[in-house]
Design a protein around this motif. Structure first.
Motif, PDB file in Angstrom:
ATOM      1  N   LEU A  35       0.858  -1.174   0.000  1.00  0.00           N
ATOM      2  CA  LEU A  35       0.000   0.000   0.000  1.00  0.00           C
ATOM      3  C   LEU A  35       0.903   1.236   0.000  1.00  0.00           C
ATOM      4  CD1 LEU A  35      -2.682  -0.984   2.659  1.00  0.00           C
ATOM      5  CD2 LEU A  35      -2.872  -1.127   0.187  1.00  0.00           C
ATOM      6  N   ASP A  36       0.330   2.403  -0.225  1.00  0.00           N
ATOM      7  CA  ASP A  36       1.125   3.625  -0.289  1.00  0.00           C
ATOM      8  C   ASP A  36       1.825   3.940   1.028  1.00  0.00           C
ATOM      9  OD1 ASP A  36       0.503   4.029  -2.921  1.00  0.00           O
ATOM     10  OD2 ASP A  36      -1.195   5.334  -2.498  1.00  0.00           O
ATOM     11  N   GLY A  37       1.165   3.656   2.137  1.00  0.00           N
ATOM     12  CA  GLY A  37       1.790   3.896   3.439  1.00  0.00           C
ATOM     13  C   GLY A  37       3.010   3.022   3.640  1.00  0.00           C
ATOM     14  N   GLY A  38       2.950   1.795   3.152  1.00  0.00           N
ATOM     15  CA  GLY A  38       4.109   0.907   3.222  1.00  0.00           C
ATOM     16  C   GLY A  38       5.249   1.418   2.354  1.00  0.00           C
ATOM     17  N   ARG A  39       4.909   1.973   1.215  1.00  0.00           N
ATOM     18  CA  ARG A  39       5.931   2.550   0.325  1.00  0.00           C
ATOM     19  C   ARG A  39       6.616   3.735   1.004  1.00  0.00           C
ATOM     20  NH1 ARG A  39       9.829   1.894  -2.833  1.00  0.00           N
ATOM     21  NH2 ARG A  39      10.075   3.462  -4.416  1.00  0.00           N
ATOM     22  N   ILE A  40       5.835   4.577   1.659  1.00  0.00           N
ATOM     23  CA  ILE A  40       6.409   5.721   2.381  1.00  0.00           C
ATOM     24  C   ILE A  40       7.317   5.231   3.500  1.00  0.00           C
ATOM     25  CG2 ILE A  40       5.831   7.680   3.874  1.00  0.00           C
ATOM     26  CD1 ILE A  40       3.258   7.984   2.158  1.00  0.00           C
ATOM     27  N   LEU A  41       6.874   4.208   4.229  1.00  0.00           N
ATOM     28  CA  LEU A  41       7.691   3.642   5.307  1.00  0.00           C
ATOM     29  C   LEU A  41       9.010   3.106   4.767  1.00  0.00           C
ATOM     30  CD1 LEU A  41       7.854   2.746   8.315  1.00  0.00           C
ATOM     31  CD2 LEU A  41       6.848   0.585   7.572  1.00  0.00           C
ATOM     32  N   PHE A  42       8.962   2.384   3.644  1.00  0.00           N
ATOM     33  CA  PHE A  42      10.195   1.857   3.068  1.00  0.00           C
ATOM     34  C   PHE A  42      11.114   2.960   2.550  1.00  0.00           C
ATOM     35  CE2 PHE A  42       8.174  -2.356   2.884  1.00  0.00           C
ATOM     36  CZ  PHE A  42       9.204  -3.082   3.452  1.00  0.00           C
ATOM     37  N   THR A 100      16.204   5.553   3.124  1.00  0.00           N
ATOM     38  CA  THR A 100      16.984   6.770   3.293  1.00  0.00           C
ATOM     39  C   THR A 100      17.880   6.677   4.517  1.00  0.00           C
ATOM     40  OG1 THR A 100      15.211   8.049   2.263  1.00  0.00           O
ATOM     41  CG2 THR A 100      16.829   9.271   3.531  1.00  0.00           C
ATOM     42  N   GLY A 101      17.334   6.160   5.610  1.00  0.00           N
ATOM     43  CA  GLY A 101      18.141   6.006   6.825  1.00  0.00           C
ATOM     44  C   GLY A 101      19.281   5.026   6.637  1.00  0.00           C
ATOM     45  N   LEU A 102      19.025   3.894   5.993  1.00  0.00           N
ATOM     46  CA  LEU A 102      20.079   2.901   5.781  1.00  0.00           C
ATOM     47  C   LEU A 102      21.134   3.391   4.805  1.00  0.00           C
ATOM     48  CD1 LEU A 102      18.055  -0.439   5.679  1.00  0.00           C
ATOM     49  CD2 LEU A 102      19.518   0.415   7.506  1.00  0.00           C
ATOM     50  N   GLU A 103      20.718   4.137   3.786  1.00  0.00           N
ATOM     51  CA  GLU A 103      21.688   4.671   2.836  1.00  0.00           C
ATOM     52  C   GLU A 103      22.609   5.685   3.514  1.00  0.00           C
ATOM     53  OE1 GLU A 103      19.651   6.257  -0.535  1.00  0.00           O
ATOM     54  OE2 GLU A 103      19.103   4.278  -1.293  1.00  0.00           O
ATOM     55  N   LYS A 104      22.052   6.483   4.414  1.00  0.00           N
ATOM     56  CA  LYS A 104      22.883   7.461   5.121  1.00  0.00           C
ATOM     57  C   LYS A 104      23.841   6.770   6.091  1.00  0.00           C
ATOM     58  CE  LYS A 104      19.905  11.464   4.734  1.00  0.00           C
ATOM     59  NZ  LYS A 104      19.127  12.488   5.419  1.00  0.00           N
ATOM     60  N   LEU A 105      23.371   5.689   6.716  1.00  0.00           N
ATOM     61  CA  LEU A 105      24.221   4.996   7.686  1.00  0.00           C
ATOM     62  C   LEU A 105      25.251   4.095   7.029  1.00  0.00           C
ATOM     63  CD1 LEU A 105      21.631   3.946  10.413  1.00  0.00           C
ATOM     64  CD2 LEU A 105      23.377   5.712  10.587  1.00  0.00           C
ATOM     65  N   PHE A 106      24.818   3.291   6.041  1.00  0.00           N
ATOM     66  CA  PHE A 106      25.693   2.260   5.486  1.00  0.00           C
ATOM     67  C   PHE A 106      26.034   2.448   4.017  1.00  0.00           C
ATOM     68  CE2 PHE A 106      23.080   0.187   8.807  1.00  0.00           C
ATOM     69  CZ  PHE A 106      24.087  -0.028   9.734  1.00  0.00           C
ATOM     70  N   GLY A 107      25.280   3.235   3.290  1.00  0.00           N
ATOM     71  CA  GLY A 107      25.544   3.463   1.879  1.00  0.00           C
ATOM     72  C   GLY A 107      25.099   2.328   0.980  1.00  0.00           C
ATOM     73  N   LYS A 108      24.323   1.364   1.499  1.00  0.00           N
ATOM     74  CA  LYS A 108      23.863   0.237   0.691  1.00  0.00           C
ATOM     75  C   LYS A 108      22.498   0.563   0.100  1.00  0.00           C
ATOM     76  CE  LYS A 108      26.286  -3.270   3.301  1.00  0.00           C
ATOM     77  NZ  LYS A 108      26.197  -4.514   4.046  1.00  0.00           N
ATOM     78  N   LYS A 109      22.376   0.323  -1.200  1.00  0.00           N
ATOM     79  CA  LYS A 109      21.104   0.632  -1.857  1.00  0.00           C
ATOM     80  C   LYS A 109      20.498  -0.607  -2.504  1.00  0.00           C
ATOM     81  CE  LYS A 109      19.005   3.760  -5.157  1.00  0.00           C
ATOM     82  NZ  LYS A 109      19.198   4.854  -6.070  1.00  0.00           N
ATOM     83  N   LYS A 110      21.280  -1.394  -3.201  1.00  0.00           N
ATOM     84  CA  LYS A 110      20.756  -2.496  -3.994  1.00  0.00           C
ATOM     85  C   LYS A 110      20.148  -3.596  -3.129  1.00  0.00           C
ATOM     86  CE  LYS A 110      21.630  -5.165  -8.035  1.00  0.00           C
ATOM     87  NZ  LYS A 110      20.853  -4.633  -9.095  1.00  0.00           N
ATOM     88  N   ILE A 111      20.789  -3.953  -2.040  1.00  0.00           N
ATOM     89  CA  ILE A 111      20.276  -5.022  -1.190  1.00  0.00           C
ATOM     90  C   ILE A 111      18.931  -4.615  -0.581  1.00  0.00           C
ATOM     91  CG2 ILE A 111      20.701  -6.362   0.903  1.00  0.00           C
ATOM     92  CD1 ILE A 111      23.687  -6.192   0.244  1.00  0.00           C
ATOM     93  N   VAL A 112      18.831  -3.381  -0.143  1.00  0.00           N
ATOM     94  CA  VAL A 112      17.583  -2.901   0.443  1.00  0.00           C
ATOM     95  C   VAL A 112      16.470  -2.936  -0.602  1.00  0.00           C
ATOM     96  CG1 VAL A 112      16.455  -0.937   1.530  1.00  0.00           C
ATOM     97  CG2 VAL A 112      18.788  -1.499   2.139  1.00  0.00           C
ATOM     98  N   SER A 113      16.767  -2.594  -1.840  1.00  0.00           N
ATOM     99  CA  SER A 113      15.761  -2.610  -2.902  1.00  0.00           C
ATOM    100  C   SER A 113      15.263  -4.026  -3.176  1.00  0.00           C
ATOM    101  CB  SER A 113      16.337  -2.029  -4.190  1.00  0.00           C
ATOM    102  OG  SER A 113      16.647  -0.678  -4.020  1.00  0.00           O
ATOM    103  N   GLN A 114      16.175  -4.985  -3.183  1.00  0.00           N
ATOM    104  CA  GLN A 114      15.771  -6.369  -3.424  1.00  0.00           C
ATOM    105  C   GLN A 114      14.893  -6.887  -2.290  1.00  0.00           C
ATOM    106  OE1 GLN A 114      19.525  -8.289  -3.885  1.00  0.00           O
ATOM    107  NE2 GLN A 114      19.724  -7.728  -6.035  1.00  0.00           N
TER     108      GLN A 114
END
Length: 75
Positions: free
Chosen positions: A20-27, A32-46
């Motif tokens: 749902l849209d709320g879940g998309r906003i949560l993700f 954003t938080g994980l990218e700022k902390l660890f710089g990982k993007k691809k694993i989070v997307s999968q």
């Protein structure tokens, strides 16, 4: 009335449930938080895609179950 249904569906759509849209906003906030902390993007997307597919299938199954229960109550 139609307005009541309209606002109820908007509130339900903004719940933090994946698929749902709320879940998309949560993700987006989590990503954003994980990218700022660890710089990982691809694993989070999968992982996000797998979670969205799982909850989408769960919502479809729930819709089928509700429709089945409604049909059996008619007959």
């Amino acid at each position: 009335s139609f307005c009541t249904y309209f606002y109820q569906s908007r509130v339900f759509n903004l719940l933090p449930i994946p698929a749902l849209d709320g879940g998309r906003i949560l993700f987006l906030w989590i990503r954003t938080g994980l990218e700022k902390l660890f710089g990982k993007k691809k694993i989070v997307s999968q992982i996000e895609n797998h979670i969205h597919v799982f909850f989408f299938l769960l919502l479809i199954a729930l819709s089928v179950l509700i429709a089945y229960n409604d049909i059996t109550k008619l007959f």
